[in-house]
Design a protein around this motif. Structure first.
Motif, PDB file in Angstrom:
ATOM      1  N   UNK A   1       0.828  -1.204   0.000  1.00 32.09           N
ATOM      2  CA  UNK A   1       0.000   0.000   0.000  1.00 32.09           C
ATOM      3  C   UNK A   1       0.861   1.252   0.000  1.00 32.09           C
ATOM      4  N   UNK A   2       0.402   2.279  -0.693  1.00 31.11           N
ATOM      5  CA  UNK A   2       1.120   3.557  -0.700  1.00 31.11           C
ATOM      6  C   UNK A   2       1.027   4.237   0.659  1.00 31.11           C
ATOM      7  N   UNK A   3       0.152   3.758   1.546  1.00 29.42           N
ATOM      8  CA  UNK A   3       0.033   4.317   2.890  1.00 29.42           C
ATOM      9  C   UNK A   3       1.019   3.680   3.864  1.00 29.42           C
ATOM     10  N   UNK A   4       1.748   2.642   3.429  1.00 27.95           N
ATOM     11  CA  UNK A   4       2.739   2.010   4.291  1.00 27.95           C
ATOM     12  C   UNK A   4       3.913   2.958   4.476  1.00 27.95           C
ATOM     13  N   UNK A   5       4.521   2.906   5.642  1.00 33.93           N
ATOM     14  CA  UNK A   5       5.668   3.782   5.866  1.00 33.93           C
ATOM     15  C   UNK A   5       6.976   2.995   5.815  1.00 33.93           C
ATOM     16  N   UNK A   6       8.095   3.684   5.783  1.00 37.37           N
ATOM     17  CA  UNK A   6       9.396   3.045   5.571  1.00 37.37           C
ATOM     18  C   UNK A   6       9.964   2.393   6.822  1.00 37.37           C
ATOM     19  N   UNK A   7       9.404   2.656   8.012  1.00 39.26           N
ATOM     20  CA  UNK A   7       9.967   2.063   9.224  1.00 39.26           C
ATOM     21  C   UNK A   7       9.307   0.741   9.604  1.00 39.26           C
ATOM     22  N   UNK A   8       8.511   0.164   8.710  1.00 40.34           N
ATOM     23  CA  UNK A   8       7.930  -1.155   8.937  1.00 40.34           C
ATOM     24  C   UNK A   8       6.546  -1.141   9.551  1.00 40.34           C
ATOM     25  N   UNK A   9       5.979   0.021   9.780  1.00 41.92           N
ATOM     26  CA  UNK A   9       4.650   0.091  10.371  1.00 41.92           C
ATOM     27  C   UNK A   9       3.559   0.236   9.335  1.00 41.92           C
ATOM     28  N   UNK A  10       2.358  -0.160   9.699  1.00 43.72           N
ATOM     29  CA  UNK A  10       1.167   0.005   8.859  1.00 43.72           C
ATOM     30  C   UNK A  10       1.353  -0.534   7.451  1.00 43.72           C
ATOM     31  N   UNK A  11       1.925  -1.704   7.324  1.00 44.98           N
ATOM     32  CA  UNK A  11       2.208  -2.265   5.994  1.00 44.98           C
ATOM     33  C   UNK A  11       1.142  -3.272   5.583  1.00 44.98           C
ATOM     34  N   UNK A  12       0.429  -2.926   4.532  1.00 39.67           N
ATOM     35  CA  UNK A  12      -0.590  -3.804   3.972  1.00 39.67           C
ATOM     36  C   UNK A  12      -0.211  -4.074   2.529  1.00 39.67           C
TER      37      UNK A  12
END
Length: 96
Positions: A40-51
């Motif tokens: 998802x483009x809403x995922x962040x680079x530190x490993x959180x909120x990754x779908x």
């Protein structure tokens, strides 16, 4: 719907198949490994909120990219579209 490469998928004969070659059904426990997953483009680079989602299949698989071995949730295409439409409406309402 796009075709997916099934050459890397392992298949096994179903326990419902008989030994004479009739009524044979093969199943795969790792079919989703061959899917083309997109984060998802809403995922962040530190490993959180990754779908991750694998569009273009008869069912839409969705999984946690931090733990893909845990499995995926499968949604019917119309249900997934309705979910995305709802998220877009909610986001537009918050932006207004």
């Amino acid at each position: 719907m796009r075709a997916i490469d099934l050459s890397a998928v392992s298949w096994r004969k179903s326990s419902y198949s008989n030994t004479s070659g009739g009524d044979c059904l093969e199943v795969s426990d790792d079919l989703l490994r061959a899917a083309d997953w997109h984060r998802s483009s809403y995922s962040n680079s530190d490993g959180g909120n990754c779908v991750e989602v694998a569009p273009g299949l008869p069912l839409v698989p969705v999984r946690d990219s931090k733990d893909p071995a845990r499995g995926a949730l499968l949604f019917a295409g119309p249900a997934w579209v309705a979910f995305l439409d709802g998220v877009r409406r909610e986001a537009a309402g918050r932006a207004a």
